[in-house]
Write an enzyme that holds these catalytic residues in place. Structure first.
Site, PDB file in Angstrom:
ATOM      1  N   ASP A  37       0.908  -1.182  -4.859  1.00  0.00           N
ATOM      2  CA  ASP A  37      -0.324  -0.460  -4.554  1.00  0.00           C
ATOM      3  C   ASP A  37      -1.360  -0.805  -5.611  1.00  0.00           C
ATOM      4  OD1 ASP A  37      -0.978   2.142  -2.616  1.00  0.00           O
ATOM      5  OD2 ASP A  37      -2.258   2.036  -4.395  1.00  0.00           O
ATOM      6  N   GLY A  80       6.159   8.168   0.052  1.00  0.00           N
ATOM      7  CA  GLY A  80       7.142   8.712   0.987  1.00  0.00           C
ATOM      8  C   GLY A  80       7.990   7.631   1.631  1.00  0.00           C
ATOM      9  N   LYS A  81       7.354   6.540   2.053  1.00  0.00           N
ATOM     10  CA  LYS A  81       8.086   5.456   2.705  1.00  0.00           C
ATOM     11  C   LYS A  81       8.940   4.690   1.692  1.00  0.00           C
ATOM     12  CE  LYS A  81       4.396   5.049   6.134  1.00  0.00           C
ATOM     13  NZ  LYS A  81       3.519   6.063   5.484  1.00  0.00           N
ATOM     14  N   CYS A  90       0.872  -1.190   0.000  1.00  0.00           N
ATOM     15  CA  CYS A  90       0.000   0.000   0.000  1.00  0.00           C
ATOM     16  C   CYS A  90       0.901   1.231   0.000  1.00  0.00           C
ATOM     17  CB  CYS A  90      -0.947  -0.001   1.184  1.00  0.00           C
ATOM     18  SG  CYS A  90      -1.973  -1.480   1.305  1.00  0.00           S
ATOM     19  N   ALA A  91       1.747   1.299  -1.014  1.00  0.00           N
ATOM     20  CA  ALA A  91       2.894   2.217  -1.009  1.00  0.00           C
ATOM     21  C   ALA A  91       2.565   3.665  -1.320  1.00  0.00           C
ATOM     22  CB  ALA A  91       3.938   1.727  -2.019  1.00  0.00           C
ATOM     23  N   ASP A 108      -3.160  -5.909  -6.295  1.00  0.00           N
ATOM     24  CA  ASP A 108      -3.835  -6.030  -5.012  1.00  0.00           C
ATOM     25  C   ASP A 108      -2.916  -6.759  -4.036  1.00  0.00           C
ATOM     26  OD1 ASP A 108      -5.479  -6.702  -2.833  1.00  0.00           O
ATOM     27  OD2 ASP A 108      -7.259  -6.838  -4.099  1.00  0.00           O
ATOM     28  N   CYS A 156      -2.589   5.434   9.912  1.00  0.00           N
ATOM     29  CA  CYS A 156      -2.667   6.847  10.280  1.00  0.00           C
ATOM     30  C   CYS A 156      -4.031   7.120  10.909  1.00  0.00           C
ATOM     31  CB  CYS A 156      -2.420   7.752   9.079  1.00  0.00           C
ATOM     32  SG  CYS A 156      -3.507   7.431   7.664  1.00  0.00           S
TER      33      CYS A 156
END
Length: 431
Positions: free
Chosen positions: A268, A252-253, A247-248, A294, A363
Site C-alpha cells: 500500500d 482485512g483481506k 492496495c492492502a 506505489d 467497493c
C-alpha cells in the site's frame, strides 16, 4: 444520550468541515479538539448526529426548505450546519424537541455570523417539530442522494433496484466480523451475541467499541463488512501460495489470506494506513510481509501465484457506513480514478506467474468502476476468463452476472441486514 451542547457543537462543526474540505466524518471528528475531550457517550452522540445528518441530508433539506424564505443551501455555513443537525435530531433521532431546539439556538448565539439569526433557528426548528414528520414521510429515500448518483444507478440497475438501494442506505449498518479460525465461528457467535451469515461472516446488530468485545485482545477476529470478505474467498487460496494484496490497507483481506495459509505480501502507498495493518497483524498473530510503495511501480522479487487488487475507487458502495461519501464525491471523480485503476491492473498482471490468478474488485456501485472495467480487462491478451459461478458462495447466486462477475449492492441480503456494494472480477494469466 446527552442533552448538552458539546456533542451538538462538534457535530455541526464536523458537518461543515466534511463539505468544505471533502473530509470523511471520522477525519473531521478526529481533527476537532472538542471531540477528544468529550466522554465516550457524548462522542457517540456527536458521531450519530453528523452521520444521521448526512444519511438523511436530502430529506432534511426538503423539510427545512418548506419553512425557509430561501433554500438552506443559500444560507451561511454555520446556519446550515446548525439547522440541518438540529432538524436531523428532531426528524430521525427521537431527540426531545426542547433539547434539540434550545441547543441549536444556543449554538447560533455563539457565532457572530449566526447570532442575528437565532430567532429564525428557533422558529424554523419549532415548525420542523410540529410539521416536519409529515413532509419527510411523503418524500422518497432517493432524495438523500445527489442527482448524478440517482441517474447513474437508475441507468445501471433500473428504477426498482434504485429504490431498494436507496432504502437500504437509510439503515444504520451492523457490525461484521471475520473469525480467524473458521471452526471457531459458532463459539464466537455465542460469545459476541452474533449471527453467522451464509458466507461465514459474524454479524452483530449494532456497532460498538471493538476493544471492549470478547476476543478482540486475543485477535480471534477483525471487523470487515461481509461484502469486503468475498474477494479473498473467491481467490481459491491454497496453503503455501504467495499472494500479493495490492492496495492492502486497512488489512482485512491481508488477514483473510494469511489465515488461509498464504504467504502474503501486502502493498500500500500509505505508510500511515499500513501501520494499522501492522497493528492488526500483531493482534491476530498472523504474518505478512508489509511493503509501503506505489503498486504501479513496485514488483515482487519473483512472480507470485495470485494478486488481489482492491482498486482505489469512488467507494459509492460503502455509503451505509460512510453516508458523507454521497455528498463529497463528484461524477468527474469516476473518470479521474480510471487511469489509476488500469495502471494498477497492468502492474498486477506483470506480478503473476503463468497460470496464476487475479482478482480485481472495487467497493463502488458505478458501472465504470465495475462491469465496464472488467469488460476492458477481459480483452487483455495476457488474461483468460475465470468466471465466478453461481454455486461458489451460498445465497449469492443472483449476484453473479452473465459475464461471470459478481455484483452485490446494499440491497443484497436485506433479510440479514444488507452489505456494502462491491464488484468482483476474476481472471487467470495465460501460460
Amino acid at each position: 444520550m446527552s442533552d448538552g451542547l458539546d456533542p451538538r457543537r462538534v457535530a455541526a462543526r464536523a458537518y461543515s468541515l466534511v463539505l468544505k474540505q471533502h473530509k470523511t466524518i471520522e477525519s473531521a471528528l478526529d481533527r476537532d479538539p472538542g471531540f477528544a475531550a468529550m466522554s465516550d457517550r457524548d462522542r457517540g452522540f456527536a458521531r450519530a448526529i453528523v452521520s444521521t445528518t448526512f444519511r438523511r441530508l436530502g430529506q432534511t433539506r426538503l423539510v427545512l426548505n418548506k419553512f425557509l424564505a430561501r433554500p438552506i443551501e443559500e444560507n451561511a455555513a454555520p446556519i446550515q450546519a446548525i439547522l440541518l443537525t438540529g432538524a436531523a435530531q428532531l426528524l430521525w433521532m427521537g431527540v426531545p424537541p426542547h433539547a434539540a431546539v434550545s441547543s441549536a439556538v444556543s449554538l447560533a448565539d455563539e457565532d457572530d455570523k449566526s447570532r442575528r439569526l437565532k430567532g429564525l433557528v428557533n422558529a424554523v426548528l419549532r415548525k420542523v417539530d410540529r410539521e416536519g414528520a409529515a413532509i419527510a414521510g411523503a418524500s422518497a429515500p432517493q432524495e438523500n442522494l445527489p442527482e448524478w448518483l440517482v441517474q447513474s444507478w437508475r441507468t445501471a440497475y433500473g428504477p426498482g433496484q434504485l429504490s431498494k438501494i436507496a432504502n437500504a442506505l437509510l439503515e444504520t449498518p451492523p457490525l461484521d466480523l471475520t473469525v480467524k479460525i473458521p471452526s471457531e465461528r459458532e463459539h464466537w457467535a455465542a460469545e459476541l451475541g452474533a449471527t453467522i451469515l451464509p458466507n461465514g461472516t459474524l454479524r452483530r446488530a449494532s456497532i460498538t467499541d471493538l476493544t471492549t468485545l470478547p476476543g478482540f485482545a486475543t485477535g480471534a477476529w477483525w471487523a470487515q463488512d461481509a461484502a469486503a470478505s468475498l474477494p479473498a474467498q473467491l481467490l481459491r487460496v491454497k496453503p503455501g501460495e504467495t499472494i500479493v494484496d495490492l492496495c492492502a490497507a486497512p488489512g482485512g483481506k491481508t488477514m483473510q489470506l494469511a489465515a488461509m495459509g498464504a504467504k502474503v505480501i501486502a502493498v500500500d502507498v500509505s505508510e500511515q494506513r499500513m501501520k494499522r495493518v501492522s497493528e492488526n497483524l500483531q493482534r491476530t498473530g498472523l504474518e505478512a510481509e508489509l511493503v509501503v510503495d506505489d503498486g504501479r511501480s513496485w514488483r515482487p522479487d519473483n512472480r507470485v501465484d495470485a494478486v488481489l487488487l482492491d482498486a482505489p475507487c469512488t467507494a459509492t458502495g460503502t455509503l451505509r457506513r460512510h453516508p458523507e461519501g454521497a455528498w463529497i464525491k463528484r461524477p468527474e471523480d469516476v473518470a479521474k480514478l480510471q487511469s489509476l485503476q488500469f495502471e494498477l491492473i497492468k502492474s498486477a498482471i506483470r506480478m503473476i506467474k503463468p497460470g496464476g490468478r487475479l482478482i480485481v474488485c472495487t467497493c463502488s456501485l458505478q458501472p465504470q468502476e465495475g462491469e465496464a472495467l472488467a469488460n476492458t480487462i477481459s480483452n487483455y491478451e495476457s488474461l483468460a476468463p475465470f468466471a465466478i459461478t453461481r454455486t461458489e458462495l451460498t445465497d449469492l447466486a443472483e449476484s453473479v452476472t452473465k459475464g461471470g462477475f459478481m455484483r452485490v449492492t446494499p440491497a443484497v441480503w436485506r433479510s440479514h441486514g444488507g452489505m456494502d456494494g462491491f464488484f468482483i472480477a476474476r481472471f487467470s494469466k495465460r501460460a
